[in-house]
Design a protein around this motif. Structure first.
Motif, short mmCIF file in Angstrom:
data_model
loop_
_atom_site.label_atom_id
_atom_site.label_comp_id
_atom_site.label_asym_id
_atom_site.label_seq_id
_atom_site.Cartn_x
_atom_site.Cartn_y
_atom_site.Cartn_z
N SER A 46 -4.29 5.67 -1.58
CA SER A 46 -3.44 4.72 -0.39
C SER A 46 -3.73 5.16 1.03
CB SER A 46 -2.02 5.09 -0.67
OG SER A 46 -1.65 4.45 -1.90
N VAL A 47 -3.62 4.25 1.96
CA VAL A 47 -3.89 4.64 3.30
C VAL A 47 -2.77 3.85 4.11
CG1 VAL A 47 -5.36 4.34 5.48
CG2 VAL A 47 -6.36 4.82 3.12
N THR A 48 -2.14 4.69 5.10
CA THR A 48 -1.25 4.16 6.14
C THR A 48 -1.94 4.45 7.46
OG1 THR A 48 -0.14 6.33 6.38
CG2 THR A 48 0.81 4.93 4.84
N THR A 49 -1.84 3.27 8.30
CA THR A 49 -2.67 3.30 9.38
C THR A 49 -1.53 3.31 10.68
OG1 THR A 49 -4.04 1.79 8.57
CG2 THR A 49 -4.13 2.06 10.90
N MET A 50 -1.51 4.41 11.83
CA MET A 50 -0.98 4.34 12.86
C MET A 50 -1.70 4.52 14.13
SD MET A 50 1.49 7.28 11.14
CE MET A 50 0.06 8.09 10.27
N ASP A 91 -9.35 -4.53 4.01
CA ASP A 91 -8.18 -5.01 5.11
C ASP A 91 -7.12 -3.69 5.13
OD1 ASP A 91 -6.43 -5.84 7.04
OD2 ASP A 91 -6.57 -7.96 6.10
N LEU A 92 -6.96 -2.73 6.06
CA LEU A 92 -5.74 -2.07 5.98
C LEU A 92 -4.46 -2.28 6.43
CD1 LEU A 92 -7.63 1.24 7.39
CD2 LEU A 92 -7.23 0.30 5.07
N THR A 93 -4.54 -3.74 7.08
CA THR A 93 -3.13 -4.15 7.67
C THR A 93 -3.13 -5.64 7.46
OG1 THR A 93 -4.40 -4.31 9.96
CG2 THR A 93 -3.07 -2.41 9.55
N PRO A 94 -3.04 -6.21 6.27
CA PRO A 94 -2.92 -7.49 6.12
C PRO A 94 -1.74 -8.38 6.56
CG PRO A 94 -2.53 -6.38 3.86
CD PRO A 94 -2.88 -5.17 5.15
N ASN A 95 -0.70 -7.63 6.73
CA ASN A 95 0.41 -8.36 7.25
C ASN A 95 0.30 -8.69 8.59
OD1 ASN A 95 1.62 -8.28 4.68
ND2 ASN A 95 2.54 -6.20 4.86
N LEU A 118 1.25 0.84 11.58
CA LEU A 118 0.93 -0.62 11.57
C LEU A 118 0.98 -1.28 10.39
CD1 LEU A 118 -2.39 -0.39 13.71
CD2 LEU A 118 -0.22 -0.75 14.43
N GLY A 119 1.82 -0.81 9.61
CA GLY A 119 2.15 -1.68 8.10
C GLY A 119 2.36 -0.62 7.22
N ASP A 120 2.71 -1.03 5.97
CA ASP A 120 2.72 -0.13 4.80
C ASP A 120 1.64 0.31 4.25
OD1 ASP A 120 5.54 -0.74 4.92
OD2 ASP A 120 5.29 -2.79 3.70
N ALA A 121 1.63 1.43 3.56
CA ALA A 121 0.60 1.79 2.80
C ALA A 121 -0.26 0.90 1.99
CB ALA A 121 0.91 3.05 1.93
N GLN A 122 -1.61 0.86 2.05
CA GLN A 122 -2.39 -0.15 1.47
C GLN A 122 -3.27 0.82 0.36
OE1 GLN A 122 -2.30 -3.57 1.61
NE2 GLN A 122 -0.57 -2.94 3.09
N GLN A 123 -3.36 0.05 -0.78
CA GLN A 123 -4.35 0.65 -2.05
C GLN A 123 -5.85 0.04 -1.79
OE1 GLN A 123 -3.57 2.39 -4.76
NE2 GLN A 123 -1.47 2.75 -3.94
#
Length: 485
Positions: A46-50, A91-95, A118-123
């Motif tokens: 999982s990756v979260t982006t800030m 894509d780390l921030t699809p929303n 920049l959004g929720d954690a992505q798998q």
């Protein structure tokens, strides 16, 4: 008889079909393996982006009150050379595509040092990724609750007259802002299977905005990225004048650096020390860093010899770092490293092409190469590096005709002539010594354009000699970017 032959062939046909299927599967797996490169097949992560930004150009000391950018996507790739339209991007921030995020890069960070999530954690698949691209909205895009007073998706607000100005983009709304391995902590982002990684993108705003001759502002993006901890993770300290024991009467730049894959100490974050000499870096990924300090004396523009404290762990304080005032006259306390940056396309024959390049000065100290924060006499200046754009010649002073088939630009990097003082971190304070009286420099250029080599160095280093003045020292090896697109 014919019936018996047909029956006896069925097993052979079935075996043949099975074999074909196995071949197809093998080819598919092989193709997928070649696409994923250095990705691990061991699982998902999982990756979260800030976003963060230790801004140095904000009011009241800087020219801007706000700098707004609207982010529509962040993508990551395991290949440093992947083009914007190549396959394999994750894509780390699809929303963000449906709800773009407008961020004030000069805004106040929260308690965890970040400007925005920049959004929720992505798998994503576990492995090592070596390129990030940030996509910004086009200036004319319609943005909900737009904070830009002039209606642009990206803008700057000046502190002098509170006017909103459009922040013009080059290709950031199409191909995105590229963050190559040289601007990623550790040379890439490694995510482990079953773990959550917090990715921070450090938007070096003050180095990324240029006011052009027509008065308009353009984004020449300079970014760094790396894994961080959302728990308190910082390095702090104080810079003092070595001769007075008081804060430096001038401007002091502080950088935290880590070695890249080639062993060069690259800037991870940088800031200007406060009036009392204190500085704080947050957020930082866990690990050890080198703290590199340079300064300019306001009374005469003299440059201090840099100071380097090695092996500072996140959570530690450097204590007091002394900067040694130059013993030479102000005019001899610096050298101008001059040269020409050229860029040529990947066409055959090569043709001129304009690119942005970030230039830094590299000093060799005890056989290790460190990035030295620049301290130009020109004001205002808000970064440890210099961003230049190659154009059609002639350019510069005196005019220089670009070599055939290239765009070009002159550069000049003022650097301290005195060699750095260096010492290892200690809880009682680092003991710094100067290995040699004069510095040895090379100039490094990194472009986010796709070229044959995105990192070009002017090696071998130039060793300063004599007692000065050094103002006419020049780099004779040009920085040549070829095969660009």
């Amino acid at each position: 008889m014919e019936h018996r032959k047909a029956v006896s062939l069925r097993p052979l046909v079935q075996s043949f079909l099975v074999l074909c299927c196995l071949c197809i599967v093998a080819l598919f797996v092989s193709a997928c393996s070649s696409m994923t490169g250095n990705l691990s097949g061991s699982g998902m992560a999982s990756v979260t982006t800030m976003i963060s930004d230790p801004a140095t150009c904000a009011t009241p000391n800087g020219p801007f009150s706000h700098v707004y950018v609207t982010i529509t996507d962040v993508k990551i790739h395991n290949s440093a050379s992947a083009g914007a339209n190549d396959s394999g991007w994750v894509d780390l921030t699809p929303n963000l595509a449906k709800a773009p995020k407008q961020v004030d890069l000069l805004g106040l960070a929260n308690n965890q040092c970040f400007l925005a999530s920049l959004g929720d954690a992505q798998q994503i698949q576990a492995g090592t990724y070596q390129q990030i691209r940030i996509i910004l909205a086009s200036d004319s895009a319609s943005i909900s609750s737009n904070a830009c007073g002039n209606g642009s998706a990206n803008c700057v607000q000046t502190s002098k007259d509170s006017t909103f100005h459009t922040l013009s983009l080059s290709s950031e709304d199409q191909t995105g802002i590229k963050i190559p391995p040289g601007q990623m902590a550790g040379g890439g982002l490694t995510v482990a299977a079953g773990k959550t990684t917090d990715l921070d993108i450090d938007f070096l705003t003050c180095q990324s905005i240029v006011q052009q001759g027509n008065g308009q502002y353009r984004l020449k993006p300079v970014l760094h990225a790396g894994e961080v901890s959302t728990v308190s993770a910082s390095i702090n300290g104080t810079v003092l004048d070595g001769s007075t024991g008081k804060p430096v009467a001038g401007t002091t730049w502080v950088a935290v650096e880590q070695k890249d894959l080639s062993g060069v100490d690259r800037v991870v974050q940088s800031t200007i020390a406060n009036a009392d000499g204190t500085f704080v870096f947050c957020p930082l990924a866990s690990g050890n860093y080198d703290v590199v300090v340079s300064g300019v004396r306001s009374s005469d523009g003299a440059l201090y010899a840099p100071s380097i404290v090695t092996g500072v762990a996140v959570g530690d304080t450097t204590g007091n770092i002394k900067l040694n005032a130059p013993t030479l006259p102000a005019a001899s306390s610096f050298a101008n490293l001059n040269g020409l940056v050229t860029s040529a396309s990947n066409a055959s024959p090569a043709a001129p092409i304009s690119i942005d390049a970030t230039l830094t000065a590299l000093e060799t100290v005890n056989s290790v190469v460190y990035t030295i924060p620049q301290q130009p006499a020109a004001s205002p200046f808000y970064g440890v590096s210099q961003v230049v754009t190659t154009v059609a010649g002639p350019v510069g002073t005196p005019p220089v005709a670009c070599p055939s088939g290239t765009d070009c630009i002159n550069y000049s990097l003022p650097v301290p002539s005195g060699s750095a003082y260096i010492g290892a971190w200690s809880s009682g304070g680092a003991m710094l010594s100067q290995p040699s009286p004069l510095a040895s420099y090379a100039v490094d250029g990194i472009t986010t354009s796709t070229c044959t080599a995105n990192d070009v160095n002017s090696n071998p280093p130039i060793a300063l000699t004599g007692s000065g003045p050094f103002a006419n020292v020049a780099v004779t090896t040009n920085l040549q970017f070829t095969g660009c697109q």
